[in-house]
Design a protein around this motif. Structure first.
Motif, PDB file in Angstrom:
ATOM      1  N   TYR A 146      -2.285  -2.991  -5.936  1.00 41.21           N
ATOM      2  CA  TYR A 146      -3.146  -2.295  -4.627  1.00 41.21           C
ATOM      3  C   TYR A 146      -2.221  -2.323  -3.677  1.00 41.21           C
ATOM      4  O   TYR A 146      -1.426  -3.243  -3.553  1.00 41.21           O
ATOM      5  CB  TYR A 146      -4.199  -3.336  -4.186  1.00 41.21           C
ATOM      6  CG  TYR A 146      -4.881  -2.781  -2.859  1.00 41.21           C
ATOM      7  CD1 TYR A 146      -5.320  -1.451  -2.771  1.00 41.21           C
ATOM      8  CD2 TYR A 146      -4.634  -3.432  -1.563  1.00 41.21           C
ATOM      9  CE1 TYR A 146      -6.152  -0.990  -1.528  1.00 41.21           C
ATOM     10  CE2 TYR A 146      -5.409  -3.133  -0.454  1.00 41.21           C
ATOM     11  CZ  TYR A 146      -5.965  -1.951  -0.402  1.00 41.21           C
ATOM     12  OH  TYR A 146      -6.746  -1.383   0.727  1.00 41.21           O
ATOM     13  N   TYR A 199      -4.041  -6.294  -9.133  1.00 39.31           N
ATOM     14  CA  TYR A 199      -5.413  -6.486  -9.437  1.00 39.31           C
ATOM     15  C   TYR A 199      -5.753  -7.607 -10.255  1.00 39.31           C
ATOM     16  O   TYR A 199      -6.834  -8.027 -10.400  1.00 39.31           O
ATOM     17  CB  TYR A 199      -6.152  -4.971  -9.865  1.00 39.31           C
ATOM     18  CG  TYR A 199      -6.075  -4.038  -8.959  1.00 39.31           C
ATOM     19  CD1 TYR A 199      -7.356  -4.246  -7.916  1.00 39.31           C
ATOM     20  CD2 TYR A 199      -5.269  -2.827  -8.961  1.00 39.31           C
ATOM     21  CE1 TYR A 199      -7.442  -3.265  -6.994  1.00 39.31           C
ATOM     22  CE2 TYR A 199      -5.628  -1.819  -8.087  1.00 39.31           C
ATOM     23  CZ  TYR A 199      -6.426  -1.745  -7.012  1.00 39.31           C
ATOM     24  OH  TYR A 199      -6.656  -0.844  -6.231  1.00 39.31           O
ATOM     25  N   ALA A 212     -10.784  -1.883  -4.445  1.00 37.69           N
ATOM     26  CA  ALA A 212      -9.847  -1.719  -3.439  1.00 37.69           C
ATOM     27  C   ALA A 212     -10.427  -2.458  -2.127  1.00 37.69           C
ATOM     28  O   ALA A 212      -9.567  -2.882  -1.437  1.00 37.69           O
ATOM     29  CB  ALA A 212      -9.593  -0.005  -3.190  1.00 37.69           C
ATOM     30  N   SER A 238      -9.813  -6.094  -2.495  1.00 39.94           N
ATOM     31  CA  SER A 238      -8.342  -6.325  -2.438  1.00 39.94           C
ATOM     32  C   SER A 238      -8.059  -6.371  -0.686  1.00 39.94           C
ATOM     33  O   SER A 238      -7.316  -7.476  -0.360  1.00 39.94           O
ATOM     34  CB  SER A 238      -7.473  -5.301  -3.108  1.00 39.94           C
ATOM     35  OG  SER A 238      -7.661  -5.497  -4.571  1.00 39.94           O
ATOM     36  N   GLU A 239      -8.385  -5.414  -0.180  1.00 44.16           N
ATOM     37  CA  GLU A 239      -8.287  -5.529   1.291  1.00 44.16           C
ATOM     38  C   GLU A 239      -8.824  -6.613   1.799  1.00 44.16           C
ATOM     39  O   GLU A 239      -8.313  -7.117   2.717  1.00 44.16           O
ATOM     40  CB  GLU A 239      -9.039  -4.318   1.853  1.00 44.16           C
ATOM     41  CG  GLU A 239      -8.658  -3.894   3.328  1.00 44.16           C
ATOM     42  CD  GLU A 239      -7.239  -3.473   3.372  1.00 44.16           C
ATOM     43  OE1 GLU A 239      -6.654  -3.653   4.386  1.00 44.16           O
ATOM     44  OE2 GLU A 239      -6.529  -3.133   2.413  1.00 44.16           O
TER      45      GLU A 239
END
Length: 545
Positions: A242, A377, A182, A185-186
């Protein structure tokens, strides 16, 4: 490695910094060396630093404050060498495979360009974390940007903390980053600007420099995946998205949400046609008039969530912390996770009940949630020049997981044999019992495990072992704990728990993990801690048992 260790542990004037300096000399001479010659020599220096960093205090230190070489005979020296931590041959082979040392590349540049998308199996407890850290250090020395991704925040933070001194010593700290998928991804979606802030600014009618985020530096990027099979699992990441959420905050936003909470028990006032006519809602809609249709739909969503929240049958499962609320996430709790208006109203409830939520915290958590997009993802690996991964269960992957591996372009699979030879683990047969006997059987297994390690009771099998009991989830654990047989047969006055909900602090969690292997210890855990958690047993009594 061995030459550096002998020098480091045998010379009282030795400085560990000299190992780094010699490694840097190798890096500077890289263009003149064969790739298959350079990498093993470089690994020898990195592993030597890793060994000496933990071992230098084990020899030579003074009565008077001056360094003084201890008198050692050869047997004592060999004993000292036996005790220092060292890389296993299997770890070396895994790193050689990941770095493609077997290639015929005549230069470092050609060798590193031949890195393939590659997954390696390293069995549980045999040093995956060390392998990833050393690979990351090597790549960082050659100016790659390395992201080490893991499913678990706790494991990611643990490994980053453990290897931070190595990254700092070799000057690659700024090039190596640890985080969860996560967090990864951010970082990716915000590389050229904060997506959330952009959306908030657009809706609020404010100017925002979208390209004001971190600039891409042109470095080749490598993704190192820890426990790669979990990333490839269709019920964890692959096939999932996400979903970042922006927070729209404004005076009129606070007014309309506070008003909604105030009238939550008034079913008529909660009706959209009535609520939209309220003064608070009119001011809110006027403030965001260019987005009138969107905001009307948001108000209706808010009222629907409010109705669910006040309904006793509605389930909103969160954990109350001293100054915030949190949700179960993987193997821990996250107070950053949000379920939109349900979370907003949960803060209102805890504030109203005087459960540690301050005025400022309530205002911070009062907002209109705006969906900022869904990011697959699946699209993380293609962002990287190279993708390398380790897992303990590559051979156990089914056809579906193998297909997903191929989907992200992985072409090489390597299975590393155990560093310790044949496994001594004994897998007992699965036992099926009637439901009413289930807890009785667990208690029986705990008692037998403590005294005999699963062997037949007898005078020769009375040494205390440690027992770890894993449950499918928190509900199953609590059900066992509250059962009459557990209360009657086990000392449950001070149970030791390790779950996603408790303990909340990393230090308390580490303390439980350390204590879990003490003689006679019984620890109850949820299944998420059965993977990746290091239980180091150093107590002679437990080891003998």
């Amino acid at each position: 490695w061995e030459e550096l260790i002998k020098e480091g542990l045998g010379d009282t004037t030795f400085k560990i910094e000299s190992v780094v300096a010699r490694a840097m000399e190798l890096v500077h001479k890289a263009s003149t060396m064969q790739y298959a010659t350079l990498i093993p020599r470089l690994l020898g220096h990195i592993f030597a630093w890793w060994t000496l960093d933990a071992s230098l205090s084990a020899h030579t230190w003074t009565e008077t404050g001056k360094k003084k070489k201890k008198q050692r005979d050869s047997a004592a020296w060999l004993e000292l060498m036996r005790k220092v931590r060292r890389p296993h041959a299997a770890q070396d082979v895994a790193i050689f495979r990941l770095l493609c040392v077997e290639s015929k590349a005549r230069s470092v540049e050609l060798g590193l360009n031949r890195l393939d998308k590659h997954m390696v199996q390293i069995l549980t407890g045999e040093g995956k974390s060390v392998v990833l850290a050393v690979v990351a250090t090597v790549l960082g020395l050659f100016n790659f940007k390395v992201d080490c991704a893991c499913y678990s925040k706790y494991l990611s933070e643990r490994d980053h903390q453990a290897f931070h001194p190595m990254f700092a010593a070799f000057g690659v700290y700024q090039r190596v980053k640890y985080g969860t998928f996560a967090q990864l991804s951010e970082d990716i979606i915000n590389e050229q600007g904060n997506v959330r802030k952009l959306l908030e600014a657009i809706v609020a009618g404010k100017k925002f420099d979208f390209l004001g985020g971190s600039k891409l530096d042109g470095r080749q990027r490598v993704l190192l995946i820890d426990e790669a099979d979990l990333f490839l699992s269709s019920d964890s990441f692959i096939g999932k998205t996400y979903n970042p959420m922006a927070r729209l905050q404004d005076k009129t936003v606070s007014e309309v949400i506070h008003y909604a909470w105030k009238i939550r028990h008034d079913a008529k006032a909660r009706q959209p046609e009535t609520f939209l006519k309220s003064d608070a809602c009119k001011r809110f809609l006027k403030r965001f008039s260019p987005w009138n249709e969107l905001m009307v739909n948001i108000v209706k969503t808010m009222l629907f969530e409010l109705g669910n929240f006040v309904n006793p049958k509605a389930v909103h499962d969160y954990v109350r912390l001293p100054s915030s609320i949190a949700y179960k996430h993987r193997d821990g709790l996250s107070d950053k996770k949000s379920f939109g208006f349900a979370t907003v109203f949960a803060y209102h409830k805890e504030y109203e009940n005087h459960n540690g939520i301050t005025d400022s915290k309530l205002e911070q958590e009062t907002y209109i949630p705006l969906h900022a997009g869904s990011f697959s993802y699946d699209q993380i690996p293609p962002k990287y020049t190279h993708v390398l991964g380790v897992t303990g269960t590559l051979k156990q992957l089914g056809e579906q997981e193998i297909g997903l591996i191929k989907k992200i372009g992985v072409r090489k699979l390597t299975y590393i044999p155990s560093s310790y030879g044949l496994s001594r683990r004994k897998c007992l047969e699965t036992v099926i019992v009637p439901e009413q006997e289930h807890n009785i059987r667990i208690v029986q297994e705990i008692k037998e495990g403590l005294l005999t390690g699963g062997q037949a009771p007898g005078p020769q099998n009375t040494q205390e072992r440690a027992v770890l009991v894993f449950f499918e989830n928190i509900d199953a654990l609590n059900k066992f704990h509250e059962s009459s047989v557990a209360q009657r047969e086990l000392n449950m006055r001070h149970p030791r728990y390790l779950t996603e909900e408790q303990p909340t602090s990393t230090s308390d969690r580490d303390a439980i993990i350390t204590a879990a292997v003490a003689p006679g210890a019984v620890t109850f855990l949820t299944r998420s801690f059965g993977r990746g958690t290091d239980f180091f047993c150093l107590t002679a009594k437990t080891l003998r048992a």
